[in-house]
Each structure stands twice: as C-alpha cells, then as structure tokens.
Write a protein that holds these residues in place. Structure first.
Motif, mmCIF file in Angstrom:
data_model
loop_
_atom_site.group_PDB
_atom_site.id
_atom_site.type_symbol
_atom_site.label_atom_id
_atom_site.label_comp_id
_atom_site.label_asym_id
_atom_site.label_seq_id
_atom_site.Cartn_x
_atom_site.Cartn_y
_atom_site.Cartn_z
ATOM 1 N N MET A 290 0.839 -1.196 0.014
ATOM 2 C CA MET A 290 -0.008 -0.059 0.081
ATOM 3 C C MET A 290 0.837 1.201 0.074
ATOM 4 S SD MET A 290 -2.824 0.674 2.576
ATOM 5 C CE MET A 290 -2.851 2.122 3.787
ATOM 6 N N PRO A 291 0.717 2.075 -0.946
ATOM 7 C CA PRO A 291 1.585 3.628 -1.036
ATOM 8 C C PRO A 291 1.525 4.276 0.105
ATOM 9 C CG PRO A 291 -0.029 3.280 -2.652
ATOM 10 C CD PRO A 291 -0.377 2.046 -1.850
ATOM 11 N N GLN A 292 2.414 4.845 0.584
ATOM 12 C CA GLN A 292 2.205 6.057 1.665
ATOM 13 C C GLN A 292 3.049 7.203 1.358
ATOM 14 O OE1 GLN A 292 2.833 4.432 5.975
ATOM 15 N NE2 GLN A 292 3.402 2.625 4.788
ATOM 16 N N THR A 293 2.769 8.320 1.938
ATOM 17 C CA THR A 293 3.355 9.612 1.510
ATOM 18 C C THR A 293 3.561 9.919 3.076
ATOM 19 O OG1 THR A 293 2.334 10.037 -0.386
ATOM 20 C CG2 THR A 293 3.201 11.693 0.606
ATOM 21 N N ILE A 294 4.965 10.553 3.275
ATOM 22 C CA ILE A 294 5.429 10.986 4.480
ATOM 23 C C ILE A 294 5.826 12.257 4.179
ATOM 24 C CG2 ILE A 294 5.398 8.899 5.875
ATOM 25 C CD1 ILE A 294 8.425 9.025 5.371
ATOM 26 N N THR A 295 6.060 13.268 4.876
ATOM 27 C CA THR A 295 6.622 14.652 4.850
ATOM 28 C C THR A 295 7.871 14.500 5.741
ATOM 29 O OG1 THR A 295 4.568 15.537 5.055
ATOM 30 C CG2 THR A 295 6.425 17.037 5.691
ATOM 31 N N VAL A 296 8.924 14.875 4.891
ATOM 32 C CA VAL A 296 10.358 14.867 5.285
ATOM 33 C C VAL A 296 10.816 16.380 5.254
ATOM 34 C CG1 VAL A 296 12.551 14.193 4.942
ATOM 35 C CG2 VAL A 296 10.667 12.497 4.243
ATOM 36 N N ASP A 297 11.249 16.863 6.361
ATOM 37 C CA ASP A 297 11.691 18.199 6.699
ATOM 38 C C ASP A 297 13.357 18.021 6.573
ATOM 39 O OD1 ASP A 297 9.156 19.284 7.123
ATOM 40 O OD2 ASP A 297 9.435 18.629 9.223
ATOM 41 N N GLY A 298 13.814 19.315 5.851
ATOM 42 C CA GLY A 298 15.178 19.359 5.733
ATOM 43 C C GLY A 298 15.819 18.716 4.574
ATOM 44 N N MET A 299 15.144 18.428 3.565
ATOM 45 C CA MET A 299 15.539 18.172 2.169
ATOM 46 C C MET A 299 15.689 19.348 1.389
ATOM 47 S SD MET A 299 13.800 14.641 0.848
ATOM 48 C CE MET A 299 12.133 15.298 0.729
ATOM 49 N N SER A 300 17.099 19.647 0.840
ATOM 50 C CA SER A 300 17.095 20.787 0.171
ATOM 51 C C SER A 300 17.627 20.740 -1.263
ATOM 52 C CB SER A 300 18.040 21.820 0.752
ATOM 53 O OG SER A 300 19.271 21.184 0.947
ATOM 54 N N CYS A 301 17.970 19.390 -1.814
ATOM 55 C CA CYS A 301 18.512 19.112 -2.886
ATOM 56 C C CYS A 301 18.216 17.659 -3.502
ATOM 57 C CB CYS A 301 20.033 19.393 -2.906
ATOM 58 S SG CYS A 301 21.061 18.405 -1.803
ATOM 59 N N ALA A 302 18.873 17.381 -4.688
ATOM 60 C CA ALA A 302 18.725 15.923 -5.160
ATOM 61 C C ALA A 302 19.374 15.013 -4.364
ATOM 62 C CB ALA A 302 19.070 15.951 -6.619
ATOM 63 N N HIS A 303 20.568 15.407 -3.992
ATOM 64 C CA HIS A 303 21.455 14.419 -2.954
ATOM 65 C C HIS A 303 20.678 14.035 -1.654
ATOM 66 C CE1 HIS A 303 24.432 13.398 0.038
ATOM 67 N NE2 HIS A 303 25.030 12.705 -1.030
ATOM 68 N N CYS A 304 19.749 15.050 -1.093
ATOM 69 C CA CYS A 304 19.097 14.725 0.136
ATOM 70 C C CYS A 304 17.812 13.821 -0.199
ATOM 71 C CB CYS A 304 18.319 15.953 0.548
ATOM 72 S SG CYS A 304 19.549 17.145 1.290
ATOM 73 N N GLU A 305 17.408 14.132 -1.393
ATOM 74 C CA GLU A 305 16.363 13.115 -1.954
ATOM 75 C C GLU A 305 16.916 11.560 -2.083
ATOM 76 O OE1 GLU A 305 14.093 16.059 -4.920
ATOM 77 O OE2 GLU A 305 15.186 14.613 -5.864
ATOM 78 N N GLU A 306 17.934 11.396 -2.590
ATOM 79 C CA GLU A 306 18.556 10.175 -2.699
ATOM 80 C C GLU A 306 19.053 9.612 -1.505
ATOM 81 O OE1 GLU A 306 22.750 8.273 -4.908
ATOM 82 O OE2 GLU A 306 22.048 10.110 -5.700
ATOM 83 N N THR A 307 19.399 10.382 -0.538
ATOM 84 C CA THR A 307 19.796 9.964 0.885
ATOM 85 C C THR A 307 18.657 9.449 1.483
ATOM 86 O OG1 THR A 307 21.638 11.313 0.711
ATOM 87 C CG2 THR A 307 20.602 10.425 2.746
ATOM 88 N N VAL A 308 17.574 10.108 1.604
ATOM 89 C CA VAL A 308 16.213 9.464 2.151
ATOM 90 C C VAL A 308 15.555 8.252 1.290
ATOM 91 C CG1 VAL A 308 13.855 10.176 2.317
ATOM 92 C CG2 VAL A 308 15.508 11.819 2.991
ATOM 93 N N GLU A 309 15.503 8.318 -0.027
ATOM 94 C CA GLU A 309 15.054 7.191 -0.888
ATOM 95 C C GLU A 309 16.023 5.813 -0.431
ATOM 96 O OE1 GLU A 309 13.657 9.711 -4.722
ATOM 97 O OE2 GLU A 309 15.716 8.831 -5.036
ATOM 98 N N ASP A 310 17.439 6.161 -0.428
ATOM 99 C CA ASP A 310 18.207 5.071 -0.148
ATOM 100 C C ASP A 310 17.966 4.401 1.407
ATOM 101 O OD1 ASP A 310 19.380 5.094 -2.598
ATOM 102 O OD2 ASP A 310 20.953 6.017 -1.739
ATOM 103 N N ALA A 311 17.855 5.126 2.371
ATOM 104 C CA ALA A 311 17.442 4.784 3.523
ATOM 105 C C ALA A 311 16.073 4.109 3.761
ATOM 106 C CB ALA A 311 17.289 6.128 4.725
ATOM 107 N N LEU A 312 15.060 4.500 2.804
ATOM 108 C CA LEU A 312 13.804 3.686 2.827
ATOM 109 C C LEU A 312 13.845 2.578 2.018
ATOM 110 C CD1 LEU A 312 11.538 6.811 2.619
ATOM 111 C CD2 LEU A 312 11.644 5.450 4.630
ATOM 112 N N GLU A 313 14.478 2.630 1.075
ATOM 113 C CA GLU A 313 14.678 1.235 0.136
ATOM 114 C C GLU A 313 15.496 0.115 0.799
ATOM 115 O OE1 GLU A 313 15.910 2.866 -3.644
ATOM 116 O OE2 GLU A 313 13.756 3.519 -4.161
ATOM 117 N N SER A 314 16.117 0.657 1.812
ATOM 118 C CA SER A 314 17.037 -0.450 2.604
ATOM 119 C C SER A 314 16.116 -1.288 3.576
ATOM 120 C CB SER A 314 18.196 0.130 3.184
ATOM 121 O OG SER A 314 17.712 1.112 4.518
ATOM 122 N N LEU A 315 14.931 -0.819 3.619
ATOM 123 C CA LEU A 315 13.934 -1.498 4.709
ATOM 124 C C LEU A 315 13.516 -2.700 3.553
ATOM 125 C CD1 LEU A 315 12.312 1.262 6.177
ATOM 126 C CD2 LEU A 315 13.979 0.075 7.222
#
Length: 65
Positions: free
Chosen positions: A1-26
């Motif tokens: 089931m898709p979920q959307t969460i709010t993430v504070d502190g992302m300011s660039c594409a590198h931040c996006e990648e960091t968050v994506e990698d952290a989540l995809e490691s689950l």
C-alpha cells in the motif's frame, strides 16, 4: 500500500537520494520517490509507518507521517 510522508530538511537532489536509499534499505519497501520541493516522499511496499519514520530520522532528517 503506498504511503506519503513529509520529510523536513531536504534541500537538493542529494538529499532526495539519501532519503530514498534509507527507505529502500528496509525489507518491506519496494520503492521510494522523494521530492525536496514538496518535502514529501512516496513509499511503495508494506512497511509500517513507524519503520519509515525511523529510517528517515536515522538518515538525519525530521519527518511526520
């Protein structure tokens, strides 16, 4: 089931990648797509919201589900 969460502190594409990698490691996440312009990340899979929040916070960002 898709979920959307709010993430504070992302300011660039590198931040996006960091968050994506952290989540995809689950194990229960099949895909994650972050957008720093909307401060949101869409997550596919069956992971519990609590686990998503913990992964994002462990990556150094604040979140609210």
């Amino acid at each position: 089931m898709p979920q959307t969460i709010t993430v504070d502190g992302m300011s660039c594409a590198h931040c996006e990648e960091t968050v994506e990698d952290a989540l995809e490691s689950l194990a229960d996440v099949t895909a994650a797509s972050a957008d720093h312009e909307t401060d949101a990340v869409d997550v596919e899979g069956s992971a519990r919201t609590h686990d998503l929040v913990r992964a994002v916070e462990a990556a150094g960002y604040e979140t609210s589900a």
